[in-house]
Design a protein around this motif. Structure first.
Motif, PDB file in Angstrom:
ATOM      1  N   UNK A  85       0.823  -1.202   0.000  1.00 27.43           N
ATOM      2  CA  UNK A  85       0.000   0.000   0.000  1.00 27.43           C
ATOM      3  C   UNK A  85       0.860   1.256   0.000  1.00 27.43           C
ATOM      4  N   UNK A  86       0.269   2.335  -0.457  1.00 22.78           N
ATOM      5  CA  UNK A  86       0.994   3.595  -0.623  1.00 22.78           C
ATOM      6  C   UNK A  86       0.902   4.476   0.614  1.00 22.78           C
ATOM      7  N   UNK A  87       1.745   5.490   0.650  1.00 19.83           N
ATOM      8  CA  UNK A  87       1.706   6.487   1.719  1.00 19.83           C
ATOM      9  C   UNK A  87       0.347   7.177   1.754  1.00 19.83           C
ATOM     10  N   UNK A  88      -0.195   7.497   0.584  1.00 17.31           N
ATOM     11  CA  UNK A  88      -1.500   8.168   0.526  1.00 17.31           C
ATOM     12  C   UNK A  88      -2.590   7.302   1.133  1.00 17.31           C
ATOM     13  N   UNK A  89      -2.542   5.996   0.898  1.00 15.41           N
ATOM     14  CA  UNK A  89      -3.517   5.105   1.513  1.00 15.41           C
ATOM     15  C   UNK A  89      -3.398   5.121   3.028  1.00 15.41           C
ATOM     16  N   UNK A  90      -2.171   5.067   3.532  1.00 13.79           N
ATOM     17  CA  UNK A  90      -1.962   5.080   4.981  1.00 13.79           C
ATOM     18  C   UNK A  90      -2.488   6.371   5.596  1.00 13.79           C
ATOM     19  N   UNK A  91      -2.209   7.493   4.959  1.00 14.11           N
ATOM     20  CA  UNK A  91      -2.716   8.762   5.469  1.00 14.11           C
ATOM     21  C   UNK A  91      -4.226   8.720   5.622  1.00 14.11           C
ATOM     22  N   UNK A  92      -4.905   8.184   4.612  1.00  9.05           N
ATOM     23  CA  UNK A  92      -6.363   8.148   4.628  1.00  9.05           C
ATOM     24  C   UNK A  92      -6.893   7.078   5.580  1.00  9.05           C
ATOM     25  N   UNK A 142      -3.579   2.285  16.134  1.00 12.19           N
ATOM     26  CA  UNK A 142      -4.695   2.459  15.195  1.00 12.19           C
ATOM     27  C   UNK A 142      -4.748   1.246  14.276  1.00 12.19           C
ATOM     28  N   UNK A 143      -5.949   0.685  14.148  1.00 11.46           N
ATOM     29  CA  UNK A 143      -6.138  -0.544  13.372  1.00 11.46           C
ATOM     30  C   UNK A 143      -7.193  -0.319  12.303  1.00 11.46           C
ATOM     31  N   UNK A 144      -6.888  -0.759  11.085  1.00 20.03           N
ATOM     32  CA  UNK A 144      -7.804  -0.623   9.958  1.00 20.03           C
ATOM     33  C   UNK A 144      -7.634  -1.830   9.045  1.00 20.03           C
ATOM     34  N   UNK A 162     -11.195  -4.580  30.377  1.00 18.14           N
ATOM     35  CA  UNK A 162     -10.794  -5.207  31.638  1.00 18.14           C
ATOM     36  C   UNK A 162      -9.281  -5.238  31.795  1.00 18.14           C
ATOM     37  N   UNK A 163      -8.559  -5.086  30.678  1.00 23.31           N
ATOM     38  CA  UNK A 163      -7.094  -5.094  30.703  1.00 23.31           C
ATOM     39  C   UNK A 163      -6.508  -3.685  30.755  1.00 23.31           C
ATOM     40  N   UNK A 164      -7.363  -2.689  30.921  1.00 19.92           N
ATOM     41  CA  UNK A 164      -6.877  -1.313  31.004  1.00 19.92           C
ATOM     42  C   UNK A 164      -6.664  -0.659  29.662  1.00 19.92           C
ATOM     43  N   UNK A 165      -7.442  -1.078  28.650  1.00 20.41           N
ATOM     44  CA  UNK A 165      -7.305  -0.520  27.307  1.00 20.41           C
ATOM     45  C   UNK A 165      -8.601   0.187  26.925  1.00 20.41           C
ATOM     46  N   UNK A 166      -8.507   1.459  26.590  1.00 13.30           N
ATOM     47  CA  UNK A 166      -9.641   2.200  26.057  1.00 13.30           C
ATOM     48  C   UNK A 166      -9.700   2.002  24.547  1.00 13.30           C
ATOM     49  N   UNK A 167     -10.898   1.827  24.008  1.00 10.56           N
ATOM     50  CA  UNK A 167     -11.050   1.666  22.562  1.00 10.56           C
ATOM     51  C   UNK A 167     -12.137   2.600  22.047  1.00 10.56           C
ATOM     52  N   UNK A 168     -11.891   3.149  20.882  1.00  8.47           N
ATOM     53  CA  UNK A 168     -12.878   3.994  20.206  1.00  8.47           C
ATOM     54  C   UNK A 168     -12.844   3.710  18.715  1.00  8.47           C
ATOM     55  N   UNK A 169     -13.991   3.807  18.090  1.00 10.48           N
ATOM     56  CA  UNK A 169     -14.101   3.601  16.645  1.00 10.48           C
ATOM     57  C   UNK A 169     -14.377   4.944  15.989  1.00 10.48           C
ATOM     58  N   UNK A 170     -13.562   5.262  14.983  1.00 18.29           N
ATOM     59  CA  UNK A 170     -13.692   6.541  14.288  1.00 18.29           C
ATOM     60  C   UNK A 170     -13.817   6.330  12.782  1.00 18.29           C
ATOM     61  N   UNK A 171     -14.642   7.153  12.109  1.00 15.17           N
ATOM     62  CA  UNK A 171     -14.702   7.092  10.645  1.00 15.17           C
ATOM     63  C   UNK A 171     -13.427   7.668  10.043  1.00 15.17           C
ATOM     64  N   UNK A 172     -13.053   7.166   8.879  1.00 19.41           N
ATOM     65  CA  UNK A 172     -11.904   7.705   8.145  1.00 19.41           C
ATOM     66  C   UNK A 172     -12.327   8.006   6.712  1.00 19.41           C
ATOM     67  N   UNK A 189     -14.749   1.620   6.401  1.00 17.76           N
ATOM     68  CA  UNK A 189     -14.368   3.030   6.434  1.00 17.76           C
ATOM     69  C   UNK A 189     -14.260   3.556   7.868  1.00 17.76           C
ATOM     70  N   UNK A 190     -13.899   2.660   8.791  1.00 18.86           N
ATOM     71  CA  UNK A 190     -13.672   3.048  10.185  1.00 18.86           C
ATOM     72  C   UNK A 190     -12.390   2.399  10.696  1.00 18.86           C
ATOM     73  N   UNK A 191     -11.760   3.048  11.661  1.00 17.63           N
ATOM     74  CA  UNK A 191     -10.593   2.461  12.317  1.00 17.63           C
ATOM     75  C   UNK A 191     -10.865   2.317  13.811  1.00 17.63           C
TER      76      UNK A 191
END
Length: 240
Positions: A12-19, A175-177, A200-210, A219-221
């Motif tokens: 994948x390209x840099x532009x893809x990663x940015x998006x 960040x995971x996508x 329960x392991x002390x990890x906060x998670x949020x889902x955001x649109x990209x 289209x979310x990470x």
């Protein structure tokens, strides 16, 4: 649900990663780990622009630059064949056609292969869920097209172990996508239980649109961070 077969080594390209990861200028000035990086051109581009990025992938283990370039080219062709055969599962905006997709991937392979030859130290052999880095070695970890993509072979425990391991080496966040398995248009079915487990392991998670959608409805990470109670007064992530 259709599957691509063996896990793809993608370019994948840099532009893809940015998006895909909604990367800001500030994000790109920090220490970044791309894992698994495959044959992406992201690390080369970040470092060329004055950043500090490292790639990590199991495919790098015991292989020469020439072998990696050959694998990347073959995998690019295999991935493009899958895309052509399942064109209805994709949104043709970022790439206009399957040919455009193939050309972009081939260009990324060329950048990747050249950079591996020039800067081999930026490409570290390693495999989730056990990474060869010290605690808090990076500000940001980005992870593309492994977690959630291959639900036919990666179970709940793998996802938990992989995310907590990436957080171990991240000061700030992971960040995971994407969040949609290959061959599907629906978010990973175990997402709620995974997020509950991580909490329960002390990890906060949020889902955001990209601002990126190639695989339909992907289209979310997922953004994972240390909860405040697990952060030391200095702001550094604690050791595991």
């Amino acid at each position: 649900m259709s599957f691509v077969g063996d896990t793809l080594v993608t370019a994948r390209s840099f532009a893809e990663y940015q998006a895909m990861f909604a990367l800001s200028r500030e994000d790109l000035t920090g220490r970044i780990l791309d894992c698994p990086a495959g044959a992406a051109d992201f690390v080369r581009e970040v470092n060329t622009r004055g950043g500090r990025a490292v790639a990590c992938d199991a495919v790098y283990v015991g292989r020469s630059t020439e072998e990696l370039a050959a694998i990347a080219r073959a995998e690019t062709d295999r991935g493009n064949t899958y895309v052509r055969d399942h064109a209805e599962d994709y949104v043709w905006r970022f790439f206009s056609t399957p040919d455009d997709h193939h050309d972009s991937r081939r260009e990324s392979v060329r950048g990747f292969a050249a950079d591996v030859a020039r800067n081999p130290g930026h490409y570290v052999p390693g495999k989730l869920p056990s990474l060869p880095f010290t605690d808090s070695a990076f500000d940001l970890v980005v992870s593309s097209h492994l977690l959630f993509s291959y639900t036919d072979r990666l179970d709940h425990e793998f996802h938990v172990d992989a995310i907590t391991e990436m957080l171990r080496v991240a000061v700030r966040e992971v960040r995971i996508f994407p969040l949609v398995p290959m061959g599907s248009t629906e978010i990973y079915k175990g997402m709620d239980s995974l997020r509950d487990h991580l909490s329960t392991l002390g990890v906060d998670t949020n889902i955001f649109p990209v601002d990126y959608e190639f695989q339909r409805n992907a289209d979310h990470m997922l953004v994972c961070t240390h909860t405040p109670r697990s952060v030391t007064p200095s702001g550094d992530a604690p050791s595991r």
